[in-house]
Design a protein around this motif. Structure first.
Motif, PDB file in Angstrom:
ATOM      1  N   LEU A  36      45.314 -17.859  60.571  1.00  0.00           N
ATOM      2  CA  LEU A  36      46.114 -16.719  60.171  1.00  0.00           C
ATOM      3  C   LEU A  36      44.965 -15.629  59.757  1.00  0.00           C
ATOM      4  CD1 LEU A  36      49.006 -15.526  59.474  1.00  0.00           C
ATOM      5  CD2 LEU A  36      48.841 -16.377  57.131  1.00  0.00           C
ATOM      6  N   TYR A  37      44.161 -15.872  59.109  1.00  0.00           N
ATOM      7  CA  TYR A  37      43.192 -15.022  58.857  1.00  0.00           C
ATOM      8  C   TYR A  37      42.520 -14.036  59.888  1.00  0.00           C
ATOM      9  CZ  TYR A  37      38.573 -13.277  57.108  1.00  0.00           C
ATOM     10  OH  TYR A  37      37.327 -12.662  56.467  1.00  0.00           O
ATOM     11  N   PHE A  38      42.499 -14.712  61.317  1.00  0.00           N
ATOM     12  CA  PHE A  38      41.998 -14.053  62.423  1.00  0.00           C
ATOM     13  C   PHE A  38      43.247 -13.163  63.111  1.00  0.00           C
ATOM     14  CE2 PHE A  38      39.452 -17.821  61.670  1.00  0.00           C
ATOM     15  CZ  PHE A  38      38.224 -17.263  61.863  1.00  0.00           C
ATOM     16  N   ASN A  39      44.380 -13.148  62.363  1.00  0.00           N
ATOM     17  CA  ASN A  39      45.618 -12.092  62.955  1.00  0.00           C
ATOM     18  C   ASN A  39      45.044 -10.860  63.060  1.00  0.00           C
ATOM     19  OD1 ASN A  39      48.080 -10.458  62.390  1.00  0.00           O
ATOM     20  ND2 ASN A  39      48.741 -12.530  63.450  1.00  0.00           N
ATOM     21  N   THR A  40      45.321 -10.045  63.935  1.00  0.00           N
ATOM     22  CA  THR A  40      45.027  -8.748  64.237  1.00  0.00           C
ATOM     23  C   THR A  40      46.061  -7.744  63.952  1.00  0.00           C
ATOM     24  OG1 THR A  40      45.780  -8.877  66.591  1.00  0.00           O
ATOM     25  CG2 THR A  40      43.375  -9.197  66.122  1.00  0.00           C
ATOM     26  N   LEU A 124      38.749  -6.446  51.531  1.00  0.00           N
ATOM     27  CA  LEU A 124      37.676  -6.489  50.701  1.00  0.00           C
ATOM     28  C   LEU A 124      36.520  -5.559  51.356  1.00  0.00           C
ATOM     29  CD1 LEU A 124      37.508 -10.384  50.296  1.00  0.00           C
ATOM     30  CD2 LEU A 124      38.310  -8.842  48.721  1.00  0.00           C
ATOM     31  N   PRO A 125      35.541  -5.072  50.365  1.00  0.00           N
ATOM     32  CA  PRO A 125      34.737  -4.129  50.886  1.00  0.00           C
ATOM     33  C   PRO A 125      33.884  -4.756  51.953  1.00  0.00           C
ATOM     34  CG  PRO A 125      34.789  -4.095  48.258  1.00  0.00           C
ATOM     35  CD  PRO A 125      35.375  -5.244  48.953  1.00  0.00           C
ATOM     36  N   TRP A 126      33.543  -6.011  52.117  1.00  0.00           N
ATOM     37  CA  TRP A 126      32.457  -6.644  52.823  1.00  0.00           C
ATOM     38  C   TRP A 126      33.373  -7.081  54.143  1.00  0.00           C
ATOM     39  CZ3 TRP A 126      33.330  -8.364  47.989  1.00  0.00           C
ATOM     40  CH2 TRP A 126      34.035  -9.580  47.787  1.00  0.00           C
ATOM     41  N   ASP A 127      34.798  -6.987  54.157  1.00  0.00           N
ATOM     42  CA  ASP A 127      35.569  -7.581  54.932  1.00  0.00           C
ATOM     43  C   ASP A 127      36.219  -6.595  56.123  1.00  0.00           C
ATOM     44  OD1 ASP A 127      37.171  -9.909  56.252  1.00  0.00           O
ATOM     45  OD2 ASP A 127      38.821  -8.185  55.646  1.00  0.00           O
ATOM     46  N   LYS A 128      35.922  -6.760  57.587  1.00  0.00           N
ATOM     47  CA  LYS A 128      36.463  -5.822  58.483  1.00  0.00           C
ATOM     48  C   LYS A 128      37.453  -6.468  59.024  1.00  0.00           C
ATOM     49  CE  LYS A 128      33.425  -2.776  56.997  1.00  0.00           C
ATOM     50  NZ  LYS A 128      34.035  -1.692  56.310  1.00  0.00           N
ATOM     51  N   THR A 129      37.960  -7.673  58.990  1.00  0.00           N
ATOM     52  CA  THR A 129      39.056  -8.113  59.695  1.00  0.00           C
ATOM     53  C   THR A 129      40.454  -7.628  59.258  1.00  0.00           C
ATOM     54  OG1 THR A 129      39.268 -10.005  58.036  1.00  0.00           O
ATOM     55  CG2 THR A 129      37.734 -10.312  60.002  1.00  0.00           C
ATOM     56  N   GLY A 130      40.571  -7.084  57.896  1.00  0.00           N
ATOM     57  CA  GLY A 130      41.617  -6.570  57.428  1.00  0.00           C
ATOM     58  C   GLY A 130      42.932  -7.127  57.705  1.00  0.00           C
ATOM     59  N   PRO A 131      43.674  -6.857  58.782  1.00  0.00           N
ATOM     60  CA  PRO A 131      45.260  -7.781  59.013  1.00  0.00           C
ATOM     61  C   PRO A 131      45.177  -8.833  58.555  1.00  0.00           C
ATOM     62  CG  PRO A 131      44.511  -6.189  60.713  1.00  0.00           C
ATOM     63  CD  PRO A 131      43.058  -6.425  59.811  1.00  0.00           C
ATOM     64  N   GLY A 132      44.403  -9.802  59.161  1.00  0.00           N
ATOM     65  CA  GLY A 132      44.673 -11.197  58.754  1.00  0.00           C
ATOM     66  C   GLY A 132      44.582 -11.733  57.291  1.00  0.00           C
ATOM     67  N   LEU A 133      43.736 -11.301  56.760  1.00  0.00           N
ATOM     68  CA  LEU A 133      43.467 -11.610  55.323  1.00  0.00           C
ATOM     69  C   LEU A 133      44.558 -10.682  54.378  1.00  0.00           C
ATOM     70  CD1 LEU A 133      41.964 -12.630  53.277  1.00  0.00           C
ATOM     71  CD2 LEU A 133      40.401 -10.933  52.887  1.00  0.00           C
ATOM     72  N   LEU A 139      51.664 -13.173  52.150  1.00  0.00           N
ATOM     73  CA  LEU A 139      52.501 -14.444  52.028  1.00  0.00           C
ATOM     74  C   LEU A 139      52.425 -15.404  51.095  1.00  0.00           C
ATOM     75  CD1 LEU A 139      52.570 -14.751  56.190  1.00  0.00           C
ATOM     76  CD2 LEU A 139      54.541 -13.928  54.822  1.00  0.00           C
ATOM     77  N   VAL A 140      51.045 -15.648  50.854  1.00  0.00           N
ATOM     78  CA  VAL A 140      50.705 -16.329  49.565  1.00  0.00           C
ATOM     79  C   VAL A 140      51.609 -16.052  48.308  1.00  0.00           C
ATOM     80  CG1 VAL A 140      48.836 -17.471  48.006  1.00  0.00           C
ATOM     81  CG2 VAL A 140      48.637 -17.564  50.484  1.00  0.00           C
TER      82      VAL A 140
END
Length: 300
Positions: A36-40, A124-133, A139-140
């Motif tokens: 789910l982390y990789f969801n765009t 998160l400042p260092w995270d560029k995946t955005g939507p998945g996280l 949901l959690v």
């Protein structure tokens, strides 16, 4: 617990939220970060039919997909899936009636069911995946707000079955038979999430030893061809109960399904999310159907 769910990805969280929102006690055992982390930020219902032709009206073509054939009411489940995302605080656009199109990170147009709007550029400042996280965190939070328990960072490593029913699940941290419930849901995904595993001799489901539908050929030498292993998964009946009659590489299950063990999501046999373009649809709709089936049985 009323229900223990193995797998904390989109399917497991969807099932857990649906159960908890209707008053059942559910726990999710999650080994860690899911795909789910990789969801765009988009959700597919059905992009292509069995012949490979693009699908413009997905609800009319769902019968091509084994994981969709046993849904009681696909349009209603699709609407509930969208509402579940909205209730978790996400702005969603799109319709199951007609596919829209999105541009993939590779610059290719792809059929799409739903898209998230107003997603933070970086959770998160260092995270560029955005939507998945963002999606996973929302949901959690929703699952926990409804009273669900998430056992994150633990891994289900075995299940005890007696007289055709699961009586307990062992985890790496809690030990043998540590968690018990009335019902169990296998939402552990496919090979990427270790819901399925393989040796040179066999493909198997590692927690319960459920029957797996596979075949003698696992891959095609042409990387652009359909890859047979993508359709491998556990054998299940029309109620999404899982078969366990001994591992059968041919995928034939001639025995009875385990009475209180259900499966949903990418671990279901016969579904190729790359071929059909339906990953999120199968995960969410089958999870909602399993939740409905459990609640219906409890209410009898």
């Amino acid at each position: 617990f009323d229900v223990i769910i193995i797998g904390g990805g989109l399917s497991g969280l969807t099932c857990g939220i649906s159960l908890c929102s209707r008053g059942l006690g559910a726990a999710i055992v999650s080994a860690g970060q899911s795909s789910l982390y990789f969801n765009t930020g988009s959700f597919d219902l059905l992009g292509w039919d069995a012949s490979g032709a693009p699908v413009t009206e997905p609800l009319k073509a769902l019968g091509d997909v084994p994981a969709y054939r046993f849904l009681s009411d696909a349009p209603q489940l699709a609407a509930r899936a969208k509402k579940l995302l909205e209730d978790a605080g996400m702005a969603v656009e799109g319709s199951a009636e007609t596919n829209s199109y999105r541009v993939t990170p590779l610059g290719v147009l792809r059929p799409c069911w739903l898209m998230l709007r107003n997603v933070p550029e970086a959770v998160l400042p260092w995270d560029k995946t955005g939507p998945g996280l963002y999606l996973q965190q929302a949901l959690v939070r929703r699952f926990r707000s409804l009273g669900g328990l998430l056992l994150n960072g633990d891994e289900a490593c075995g299940g005890k079955i007696e007289n055709g029913r699961v009586t307990g699940v062992s985890t790496e941290k809690l030990g043998p038979g540590a968690i018990e419930a009335k019902y169990y849901v296998l939402a552990s995904g496919s090979f990427m999430n270790r819901g399925l595993a393989a040796t040179a001799e066999e493909v198997f489901e590692p927690v319960f030893g459920a029957d797996v539908v596979s075949g003698p050929e696992r891959t095609s030498p042409d990387v652009f061809d359909r890859q047979p292993y993508m359709g491998f998964g556990v054998a299940f009946d029309p109620s999404f109960r899982v078969f366990k009659t001994g591992r059968r590489p041919s995928g034939n299950s001639d025995g009875s399904a385990v009475g209180n063990l259900f499966a949903c999501g990418q671990i279901l046999s016969g579904n190729d999310p790359v071929r059909f373009g339906n990953a999120e649809g199968v995960q969410m709709l089958s999870a909602l159907q399993v939740a409905d089936n459990i609640i219906e049985e409890i209410s009898l």
